[in-house]
Design an enzyme around this catalytic site. Structure first.
Site, PDB file in Angstrom:
ATOM      1  CE  LYS A  27      34.840  -3.094  59.346  1.00  0.00           C
ATOM      2  NZ  LYS A  27      34.142  -2.776  60.599  1.00  0.00           N
ATOM      3  CD  GLU A  28      36.630  -7.027  56.871  1.00  0.00           C
ATOM      4  OE1 GLU A  28      36.447  -7.887  56.002  1.00  0.00           O
ATOM      5  OE2 GLU A  28      35.944  -6.960  57.906  1.00  0.00           O
ATOM      6  CE  LYS A  44      35.834  -8.703  51.135  1.00  0.00           C
ATOM      7  NZ  LYS A  44      34.823  -9.270  52.058  1.00  0.00           N
ATOM      8  CD  GLU A 122      25.599 -14.660  43.128  1.00  0.00           C
ATOM      9  OE1 GLU A 122      24.436 -14.500  42.695  1.00  0.00           O
ATOM     10  OE2 GLU A 122      25.876 -15.386  44.107  1.00  0.00           O
ATOM     11  CG  ASP A 168      32.000  -5.584  61.090  1.00  0.00           C
ATOM     12  OD1 ASP A 168      31.644  -4.818  62.001  1.00  0.00           O
ATOM     13  OD2 ASP A 168      32.549  -5.188  60.042  1.00  0.00           O
ATOM     14  CG  ASN A 173      28.891  -5.704  57.071  1.00  0.00           C
ATOM     15  OD1 ASN A 173      28.812  -5.246  58.198  1.00  0.00           O
ATOM     16  ND2 ASN A 173      29.950  -5.518  56.298  1.00  0.00           N
ATOM     17  CG  ASP A 185      31.801  -7.175  53.575  1.00  0.00           C
ATOM     18  OD1 ASP A 185      32.337  -7.596  52.537  1.00  0.00           O
ATOM     19  OD2 ASP A 185      31.371  -6.013  53.707  1.00  0.00           O
TER      20      ASP A 185
END
Length: 288
Positions: A27-28, A44, A122, A168, A173, A185
């Site tokens: 979602k991010e 990411k 990493e 979260d 996660n 995350d």
């Protein structure tokens, strides 16, 4: 594979050699396995604010400070420059948190650089060298669940002592490699000291983990490590090595009425957002 547009600048600058494969979409952000001169890494790629599925960002960002006064004023005005600065602060927050948590002894991915909306870090792998699975992808024995849960409770205690609440945290996660769990995350993490919503989010994080591990080890389902740790933290009795029991006696702790009201208000606002999304979805379906 075809290089995603967002990774092209890193390829042109020689920061990555090529994209090996997509890893997952969240979602991010979207994650990719990439090759670099220093080995295989994880890239990411953060999504723009309008594309993120992350709601109520203001609740998470409360208490975060910006040292540059011009930057802070721009963010407050929500100008175009301010929106750009807010996005940069959001992304750099994860890098800062990763370094702080590594220093505190928490297992997290090592960050290498964050540039143009991309965090190069990493790649966590399993014993076979493949990307490590998330806890949500695994079936555990009771003994495995108990061992991993114990490690995570110690890690979240270290996080809290470092002033960080994930915000979260769940089985989605946490990665598992051959050495144990790795927490991932963190762009939405909360300041445990300055954010009035920190207690509610911390307890919710632990409740998520309790529900997951309780499916495999039923004895964990009745524990309350979240409220136990927060009560210790409030009285400055929580240390990284403080023995934890998973037992919480609310009658022994004076109630924090203001905090209770804040938790109720946060839950109310979250429910209002949920109802609004459902109504919008229903209206869109009706229109179709």
């Amino acid at each position: 594979m075809r290089t995603p547009k967002t990774l092209a600048p890193l390829l042109e600058d020689g920061l990555i050699d090529h994209v090996i494969q997509p890893l997952r979409s969240g979602k991010e952000a979207d994650l990719f396995v990439v090759a670099t001169a220093h080995g295989v890494r994880c890239a990411k790629v953060y999504k723009e604010a309008r594309q993120r599925g992350f709601r109520q960002a203001g609740l998470y960002q409360e208490g975060r400070t910006v040292r540059d006064s011009r930057r802070g004023r721009a963010m407050a005005k929500k100008s175009r420059f301010g929106r750009h600065e807010r996005e940069e602060v959001w992304q750099n927050a994860e890098v800062d948190a990763l370094f702080r948590l590594a220093d505190a002894g928490v297992r997290v991915p090592t960050p290498y650089l964050c540039i143009d909306g991309v965090l190069l870090m990493e790649l966590i792998v399993d014993a076979a060298g493949e990307p490590a699975p998330r806890l949500s992808d695994l079936i555990l024995t009771a003994a495995q669940a108990a061992a991993i849960h114990a490690t995570l409770m110690r890690d979240v205690a270290r996080m809290l002592c470092a002033g960080i609440v994930h915000g979260d945290l769940s089985e989605y996660n946490v990665l598992l490699d051959d050495k144990g769990p790795v927490i991932i995350d963190l762009p939405q993490h909360l300041n445990a000291v300055a954010n009035n919503n920190a207690a509610a989010f911390f307890v919710r994080d632990i409740d998520h983990l309790t529900a997951f591990f309780g499916r495999f080890a039923p004895s964990l389902a009745t524990t309350d490590y979240g409220r136990e740790m927060w009560a210790l933290y409030q009285t400055r009795a929580l240390q990284p090595d403080t023995p934890l029991t998973g037992i919480y006696h609310p009658e022994s702790t004076p109630p924090d009425i203001a905090q209770v009201l804040r938790e109720i208000d946060a839950a109310r606002r979250e429910e209002e957002h949920r109802q609004a999304r459902l109504a919008a979805h229903a209206e869109a379906s009706h229109a179709d």
